[in-house]
Scaffold this motif. Sequence first.
Motif, PDB file in Angstrom:
ATOM      1  N   PRO A 184       0.751  -1.240  -0.070  1.00 46.05           N
ATOM      2  CA  PRO A 184       0.047   0.059   0.102  1.00 46.05           C
ATOM      3  C   PRO A 184       1.068   1.161  -0.056  1.00 46.05           C
ATOM      4  O   PRO A 184       2.101   1.297   0.387  1.00 46.05           O
ATOM      5  CB  PRO A 184      -0.742  -0.027   1.093  1.00 46.05           C
ATOM      6  N   GLU A 220      -5.515  -5.711  -2.008  1.00 45.30           N
ATOM      7  CA  GLU A 220      -5.726  -4.363  -2.201  1.00 45.30           C
ATOM      8  C   GLU A 220      -6.799  -3.810  -1.334  1.00 45.30           C
ATOM      9  O   GLU A 220      -6.944  -2.994  -0.298  1.00 45.30           O
ATOM     10  CB  GLU A 220      -5.932  -3.918  -3.470  1.00 45.30           C
ATOM     11  N   LYS A 232      -6.970  -1.952   2.173  1.00 41.16           N
ATOM     12  CA  LYS A 232      -7.697  -0.637   2.329  1.00 41.16           C
ATOM     13  C   LYS A 232      -8.675  -0.576   3.681  1.00 41.16           C
ATOM     14  O   LYS A 232      -8.593   0.439   4.098  1.00 41.16           O
ATOM     15  CB  LYS A 232      -8.566  -0.605   1.003  1.00 41.16           C
TER      16      LYS A 232
END
Length: 400
Positions: free
Chosen positions: A212, A355, A359
């Motif tokens: 990230p 992802e 998140k």
Amino acid sequence: MLKKLLMATKKAEELGVKAIDDFTFQVQLTQPVPYAVELSTHASLLPVNKALVEKLGDAWVKKENLVGNGAYKLADHVINEKIVFERNPNYWNDKETVINKATFLAIANATTDVSRYRAGDLDMTNYALPPEQFATLKKDLPDEVFTARTLSTYYYEFNHTKAPFDNVKVREALNLALDRTIITDKVLGQGQTPTYVFTPPYIHEGEKIQQPAYSTESLADRKAKALKLLEEAGYSKANPLKFTVLYNTNDNHKKIAIAVSSLWKQATNGVVDVKLENQEWKTFLDTRRNANYDVSRAGWSADYNQATTFINYFLSNSSNNTAFYKSDAYDAAVAESYKATDAAGRAEAYAKAEEQLAKDFAIMPIYNYVNPRLVKPYVKGYTGKDPQDDIFIRNLYIVK
């Protein structure tokens, strides 16, 4: 007997499995499973002698009864002392096997493992080397220390079923505030690599997984953001975020927990106030399964070299998911991987799932494991490069 054989054959065909000939086993799937071949390497799919199991029940594993098809056969087993294997002349590739006998000793801990190795009792250690001895061993025995990077992730999981860890701001703040390099370089110092994602990107079909964005931000910026998020969540020096970190009884887990709690406190100017609790393994597992914890130490190692061994872990209906994280978006991304027609499509879906996990700050990944061990110079055939650190005696040989 013929009737039983016919019934067994029918049941096998209903399951979609059958023997084509003496050397070919066919499996028919009801839907595409892209990692089916990799699954076949898992220990649960190793064949056992059906007649022997049916006749002897649990006793089939005793040394006088055990029948296998590997390169070695069990010669002796003394509980809490040793296991001895001898070369199996009936093994299909016995001509390539070199070592005639191998003895595995029951050793209680890594420190004893190293001591016996240095005393000449062992040709190879099994435990990961003690962090406090690693630098000395590298200096004293530079050609005998091997560090295998493995498909394993050390992380902390948040209990999503209880406040305040049902608040993404709290989870994000704790992720931002931790300087993972202190853990890998100072606390452990054996070649572990910091990570901010659950699935190791170097796993098969994990190459599109990205760390990230915050992983490249300065620690100062991350600390500032963490403090702001905690303030928005209602925490301050006057009202600190207090919780307990649970870990299973182990010296390394204790060292890491102490370091993590200290780093959190420093990074948040005391807003995060952590208490530590350790439990024996069985109790620890029950506590996590019953969601009776705040934050818990956790880890996962690949069952096979393919991304789904990690990606499936945090599905909403996964029994492994003791963080109790539930995300329709994550589940949908994993579902996309089954519809993909090639490796690139699957890798894309896996990256999308990872992802989403990042998140949501669903967990706090900390580092990818290595498995450092000592190997005598005369033991050849061990490379230290297998991603699952699997060692097969049949591939080893001794040079005097």
